[in-house]
Design an enzyme around this catalytic site. Sequence first.
Site, short mmCIF file in Angstrom:
data_model
loop_
_atom_site.label_atom_id
_atom_site.label_comp_id
_atom_site.label_asym_id
_atom_site.label_seq_id
_atom_site.Cartn_x
_atom_site.Cartn_y
_atom_site.Cartn_z
N HIS A 71 1.71 4.58 -2.80
CA HIS A 71 1.80 6.03 -2.56
C HIS A 71 3.19 6.55 -2.98
CE1 HIS A 71 -1.97 6.76 -0.51
NE2 HIS A 71 -1.73 5.84 0.41
N GLU A 88 -4.71 7.69 -3.10
CA GLU A 88 -5.18 6.43 -2.52
C GLU A 88 -5.49 5.42 -3.63
OE1 GLU A 88 -4.80 6.01 0.56
OE2 GLU A 88 -5.91 4.19 1.01
N HIS A 130 0.84 -1.21 0.00
CA HIS A 130 0.00 0.00 0.00
C HIS A 130 0.87 1.26 0.00
CE1 HIS A 130 -3.72 2.28 1.15
NE2 HIS A 130 -2.81 3.11 1.61
N GLU A 131 1.82 1.31 0.94
CA GLU A 131 2.66 2.51 1.03
C GLU A 131 3.56 2.65 -0.19
OE1 GLU A 131 1.66 4.57 3.02
OE2 GLU A 131 0.50 3.25 4.35
#
Length: 495
Positions: A263, A289, A259-260
């Site tokens: 980003h 997101e 997820h990170e």
Amino acid sequence: MTTADLALTDHLRRISALERVAGLLGWNQETQMPRRGAAQRAEEAGAVAAALHALEADPKLAGLCDAAEAAGPSARGTIDIAEARRLHARATRIDGALAAELARTTAEAQNIWEAARAAARFEDFAPALARVVALKRAEAAQRAEPGADPYDALLDEHEPGMTAESTSALFAALRPRLVSLRARIAERGQPAPRLAGSFPAAAQLALARRLGDVFGYDWDAGRLDLAAHPSSSGRLGDVRITTRIDEAEPLGNVFATIHELGHALYEQGLDPETALTPAGASASMGVHESQSRLLENQIGRSRAFAEWLYPELRAAFGEIGLDGPEDLYRAANAVATGFIRTDADEVHYNLHVMLRFDLERALVAGDLAVADLEAAWNARFAADFGVTPPDVAQGVLQDVHWSTGAFGYFPTYTFGNVFAAELDAALRADLPDLDAEVARGAFGAALGWLGPRIHRRGRALAPSRLIAEATGRAPDPATLLDALEAKYGALYGLA
Ligand code: ZN
């Protein structure tokens, strides 16, 4: 670029630099700051915020915009002028004392929240939160357009163009089918496989680094640390991520890291020419997101990714208690009623967001007092999820956002999920071999597709237009709902 453009750019780059300094202070607070540094850190954060506010409120900025406009700006200059005018209007609508007070109070509140969550005592946090809410209400009142919902002013900060009303409409479209899907899965009572074995922190950290390698994270422009709350911060040449490790269970770290990385790859992939001015910055939190969710869910929780990940997990941890990739795919997509948003599966996740949206809207409107927040949270949770959190650490105290003053932020998670579903559909249509590549650990094609369509476009377009141009159609929540019903209908044998 005209000379006037350059003078404006110079001012905007100083604003961007101070924003990154504030970000570095925040990263340091999460990863390295000694406990006794908290009070002086609050003062430091306040001082940076005041300097930032002064640059944004500087009367010279309006003149620089006028001059740049009169000189006939470039396309990039036009975006910078619009953003500079937005920043200036926002800064001059709230007074500097309020901005500094907000920065100080939220830095303190974050530390109080952390201790209160550890002790599972809402009453320890409530006074600090009440101070934050009062300041945010003052800010919203000062910023709001005449006659508009004050919440819009806070939401606009994170997702330009969205309002409380349009968000409510989107959530109303998502909610019935999500509630129905969750109920039908719960009725099946089908258990999902679980990992079992030994998952030492060092091996998990090495796996997180391996994920960074295969997803194309530039280690010369970033770093990975441990923190209580996984995050990504920074821009272009310095984009740092954090993850958290639970030695009882390795998938939390795997998906938080992916997820990170989503980003971080966005920030590292911005156009280097414009990344440090508004024109080249990320489009919105919702678009941000979408990048993390696309990697985490549409790619990371796919059958193809399980084929790659299964042997990686076996190599890292030995026996993991699963029969093979299909078992891992089922484990990674287990749907279960849980209390924690960040651990929630794709079916429950947006329901968590809707709960927070309604509660924070009521706090900002003054319809809900902080003293009643814990009870309101538990009642709504029971209504939506059928259970009551066993304690506030797993309930109203679980998220850092409100302590930092980030009201109007939660909805962007769902905007991101809606955008990610659209991007996934378009990506798969354009790259029919995507699954085969993912299964062998090749993620370059997906990143190559996103770069020119999203990452390098900066703020050339409003968020939903950006997604529409990338995918060829306007974002529609039905795309996400159809995808979730198809995926989980097959996994759980729903008719
Ligand atoms: Zn995120």
